[in-house]
Scaffold this active site. Structure first.
Site, PDB file in Angstrom:
ATOM      1  CD  GLU A   1      -3.075  -0.980   0.169  1.00 52.12           C
ATOM      2  OE1 GLU A   1      -3.030  -0.048  -0.651  1.00 52.12           O
ATOM      3  OE2 GLU A   1      -3.969  -1.853   0.155  1.00 52.12           O
TER       4      GLU A   1
ATOM      5  CG  ASP B   1      -5.590  -7.262  -7.880  1.00 51.84           C
ATOM      6  OD1 ASP B   1      -4.674  -7.646  -7.127  1.00 51.84           O
ATOM      7  OD2 ASP B   1      -6.305  -6.287  -7.589  1.00 51.84           O
TER       8      ASP B   1
ATOM      9  CD  GLU C   1     -14.065  -5.751  -1.916  1.00 47.06           C
ATOM     10  OE1 GLU C   1     -14.555  -4.813  -2.571  1.00 47.06           O
ATOM     11  OE2 GLU C   1     -12.847  -5.840  -1.699  1.00 47.06           O
TER      12      GLU C   1
ATOM     13  CD  GLU D   1     -10.378  -2.006  -8.553  1.00 45.41           C
ATOM     14  OE1 GLU D   1     -11.459  -1.519  -8.153  1.00 45.41           O
ATOM     15  OE2 GLU D   1      -9.336  -1.973  -7.864  1.00 45.41           O
TER      16      GLU D   1
ATOM     17  CB  THR E   1      -1.694  -1.230  -9.652  1.00 42.64           C
ATOM     18  OG1 THR E   1      -2.888  -1.975  -9.486  1.00 42.64           O
ATOM     19  CG2 THR E   1      -1.053  -0.955  -8.297  1.00 42.64           C
TER      20      THR E   1
END
Ligand code: DMJ
Length: 565
Positions: A141, A286, A390, A409, A495
Site C-alpha cells: 500500500e 490482480d 466486493e 476498477e 495500479t
C-alpha cells in the site's frame, strides 16, 4: 504474445467511431438505441460532472481532514492510523499518518490542468509530510499509493515540456524524489531476513520489521512493486530497489505450481509454501499479473513479458469458463473463475470487484474481444446494484460480500476500452457509473463507502483511491483532448492510477557498466520500431467498432446471468 501486440497497446490503434453511421444500423435494437450514440453536449456535461465530483471530495478533504490521511465524509472529519488498535489492519495497512489523500491527489490535479492547486499541494506535501511516523504499514500500500504518487508528481514537475501547464513550483529542488527515496528506504527492512526473497508484508516506518510480523504475504502484495521501485532505482542510479522488487517477483514465480503453472494468493515468505491456494484474478493476485505486463512496457524487460504470456495462457486454460469466443458461438457468457492453484478445479463461486481491472490489462495486451466480454459481465453486475459488491456469487446471482468502497476498477477498464475502441457504449457506461456514484455515495462532505450495495447504506470512509483513480479515470474518459489521451502511448498508469511517462530513460540501468551494445540512434530506432510496426494492430472486429461491442443477444444473456431481466 508477439511484439506486434505491444504495438497495439502502445499506440492503441484507435479505430474511429463515426456517430453518423448510426442511422445505417437500424432502430429496432433496444441496446443500439440506448448505447449507439453519445453527443458532444453529453460528453461535455459528463466532463463537468467528473470534475465536480473530484473537487467535492478533494476540497472537503482539505477543509475537514488534512493533514490526516483520509476524510470521513459523513461526520466531516479526518482520520489517521488507529494507534489504539494495532490489529485494525483495514485502517493501519493504508493510513500511515502521512496525509495520504493529499499525496494521492497530486497527479489528478495535474491531469486536470490545475497548476496553482497542484503547486500548492506539492508544497504542502513537502512541508508537512514525514515518514518517520512509527506507523506499521503494508509495503504494497505504501508503495502503490505513496511512492507511486510522489514519483509521478516529481516526473510531472521535472518534465521539460510541461504538457499539463506550468506544474513546477518555484525553487523545486527534487524534494518529492528525496521523499520517495526516504520512504522506499524505510520499506527495505521488509526484504531482509526473508529466505525466499519475497518481502514481509508490513514494516514499521521508523523501526523496521517487528520480530513478530507474520511470515505470510499475498502474491499481489509482494509482486506489485516493480514499477515504482524500478523507476526510483533508475532516477537514483541505485540498483537496490529494482533488485528487491525483481527478487520478490522471481521468488513468487519460482513457487508456481509445476502442475498447473498457477500461483496461489498467499505464500509463506520463509518456506515458499502456499498458505492460500486460491488462484484467480482478483484480490491477492490482480496487480501481480498487471505489473508483469506493465514492467515489460516500461522497462522493456523480456523476462516479464515471458512470465505474463505464460501466466495468461495458463489463466485462460484453467480459469476461463463459458463459450470460446465473446461474440460468436453457443454457451454461457465467458467468465474467469477462481480455481485451486494445484489442480485447476473451481475453488469457489464468487468473483470479486478487483477483478474488474482485468479487462483493462487485456486491452493493453491486445486481447480486445476477451476484454470486451470480461468488462461487459462486470458492467451487468454494476447495473444490477449501481455499484460492484466486493464479492459477487455468480451461482447464487447475489453478493457474497456486500460493500463497495468507491473502487475504480470498472471505470478504469471502461476508460481503456473506450480509448481502444472509441465506441460510445463506453461513454454510456461511464455516465452510468458517475450517476450511480452521485446518487448513492454522495455524503455531506465527500463520497462514502457503500456498506451494502443492496440497501445503499453508507459507511463514513472515503478511500484515497477515489481521488487518485476513480475520479481520474472518469475525468479522462470524458476529456478527449486531455494530454494523457492525445499522448496515451507515452504514459503508463500504475495500479493506483498514477501516471508514469514511458520514457527511454527507463530502458537502461544506469548502474550497469556494460552497455547493451546499441548506440543512441539504435536505441531510439528500436523504440520507434515497436510503435510503428502495426501489422497486428487490428484486434477489434469491424462490428465491435461500429455496433455494440457485445452483440445484443449476448448482452441480454449476460443480463439474465446476473438476474437483471
Ligand atoms: C487500489 O489501491 C489499487 O487499484 C490496487 O491495485 C487494488 N485496489 C485498490 C482500489 O480498489
Amino acid at each position: 504474445m508477439r511484439q506486434e501486440q505491444l504495438v497495439c497497446l502502445i499506440i492503441l490503434c484507435f479505430p474511429l467511431y463515426d456517430s453518423r453511421l448510426h442511422w445505417l444500423r437500424g432502430d429496432d435494437d433496444p441496446y443500439l438505441n440506448k448505447y449507439g450514440h453519445f453527443s458532444e453536449r453529453e460528453r461535455l456535461e459528463m466532463l463537468e460532472e467528473a470534475k465536480k465530483m473530484f473537487y467535492f471530495g478533494y476540497e472537503n478533504y482539505m477543509k475537514y481532514a488534512f493533514p490526516l490521511d483520509e476524510l470521513d465524509p459523513i461526520h466531516c472529519t479526518g482520520r489517521g492510523p488507529d494507534r489504539e488498535n494495532p490489529s485494525n489492519i483495514n485502517i493501519n495497512d493504508v493510513l500511515g499518518g502521512y496525509s495520504l489523500t493529499l499525496v494521492e491527489a497530486l497527479d489528478t490535479l495535474a491531469v486536470m490542468g490545475n497548476a496553482s492547486e497542484f503547486q500548492k499541494a506539492v508544497q504542502l506535501v513537502i512541508d508537512n509530510v514525514s515518514f518517520d511516523t512509527g506507523s506499521v504499514v503494508q509495503v504494497f500500500e505504501a508503495t502503490i499509493r505513496v511512492l507511486g504518487s510522489l514519483l509521478s508528481a516529481h516526473l510531472i514537475i521535472t518534465d521539460p515540456q510541461q504538457p499539463f501547464g506550468d506544474m513546477a513550483p518555484p525553487d523545486y529542488d527534487d524534494e518529492l524524489l528525496e521523499m520517495a527515496h526516504d520512504l522506499a528506504t524505510r520499506l527495505l527492512p521488509a526484504f531482509e531476513n526473508t529466505a525466499t526473497g519475497i518481502p514481509f508484508p508490513r514494516v514499521n516506518l521508523s523501526t523496521g520489521v517487528h520480530p513478530e510480523c507474520i511470515n505470510h504475504t499475498c502474491t499481489a502484495g509482494a509482486g506489485t512493486l516493480l514499477l515504482e521501485f524500478g523507476v526510483l532505482s533508475r532516477l537514483l542510479a541505485d540498483p537496490v530497489y529494482d533488485f528487491y522488487a525483481h527478487q520478490a517477483v522471481a521468488g513468487l514465480w519460482k513457487y508456481r505450481s509445476n502442475v498447473t503453472g498457477l500461483l496461489g494468493n498467499v505464500i509463506n515468505i520463509q518456506t515458499g509454501e502456499w498458505v492460500g491456494k486460491l488462484s484467480g484474478l482478483g484480490a491477492g493476485l490482480d496487480s501481480f499479473y498487471e505489473y508483469l505486463f506493465k514492467a515489460y512496457i516500461l522497462f522493456g524487460d523480456e523476462r516479464y513479458l515471458q512470465m505474463f504470456n505464460e501466466s495468461y495462457e495458463t489463466i485462460k486454460f484453467h480459469m476461463r469458463k463459458g463459450r470460446e469466443r465473446c461474440n460468436f458461438g453457443e454457451g454461457n457468457s465467458p467468465i474467469y473463475v477462481n480455481v485451486n492453484m494445484m489442480t485447476g478445479e473451481i475453488f469457489n463461486t464468487w468473483i470479486d470487484a478487483l477483478q474488474a481491472a482485468w479487462s483493462g490489462v487485456q486491452v493493453l495486451a491486445g486481447d480486445m474481444e476477451e476484454a470486451i466480454c470480461s468488462h461487459a459481465f462486470y458492467y451487468s453486475i454494476w447495473r444490477k446494484y449501481d455499484a460492484l459488491p466486493e464479492r459477487y456469487n455468480w451461482q447464487l446471482k447475489a453478493p457474497d460480500v456486500s460493500f463497495y468502497p468507491l473502487r475504480p476498477e470498472l471505470v478504469e477498464s471502461t476508460y481503456f476500452l473506450y480509448r481502444a475502441t472509441r465506441n460510445p457504449f463506453y461513454l454510456h457506461v461511464g455516465r452510468e457509473i458517475l450517476t450511480s456514484l452521485s446518487t448513492h455515495t454522495k455524503a455531506k462532505c465527500g463520497y462514502g463507502t457503500v456498506h451494502d450495495v443492496e440497501t445503499k447504506e453508507l459507511e463514513d470512509r472515503m478511500e484515497s483511491f477515489f481521488l487518485s483513480e476513480t475520479c481520474k479515470y472518469l475525468y479522462l474518459l470524458f476529456d478527449k483532448d486531455n494530454h494523457v489521451n492525445t499522448a496515451l502511448s507515452r504514459y503508463l498508469f500504475t495500479t493506483e492510477g498514477h501516471i508514469l511517462p514511458i520514457d527511454r530513460r527507463w530502458r537502461s540501468k544506469p548502474w550497469e557498466e556494460e552497455e547493451d551494445g546499441l548506440d543512441e540512434e539504435e536505441k531510439a530506432a528500436s523504440v520507434i520500431d515497436v510503435r510503428h510496426n502495426n501489422s497486428n494492430c487490428d484486434p477489434v472486429s469491424t462490428e465491435s467498432r461500429y455496433f455494440l461491442p457485445v452483440r445484443s443477444s449476448y448482452f441480454a444473456q449476460m443480463e439474465r446471468a446476473v438476474g437483471l431481466n
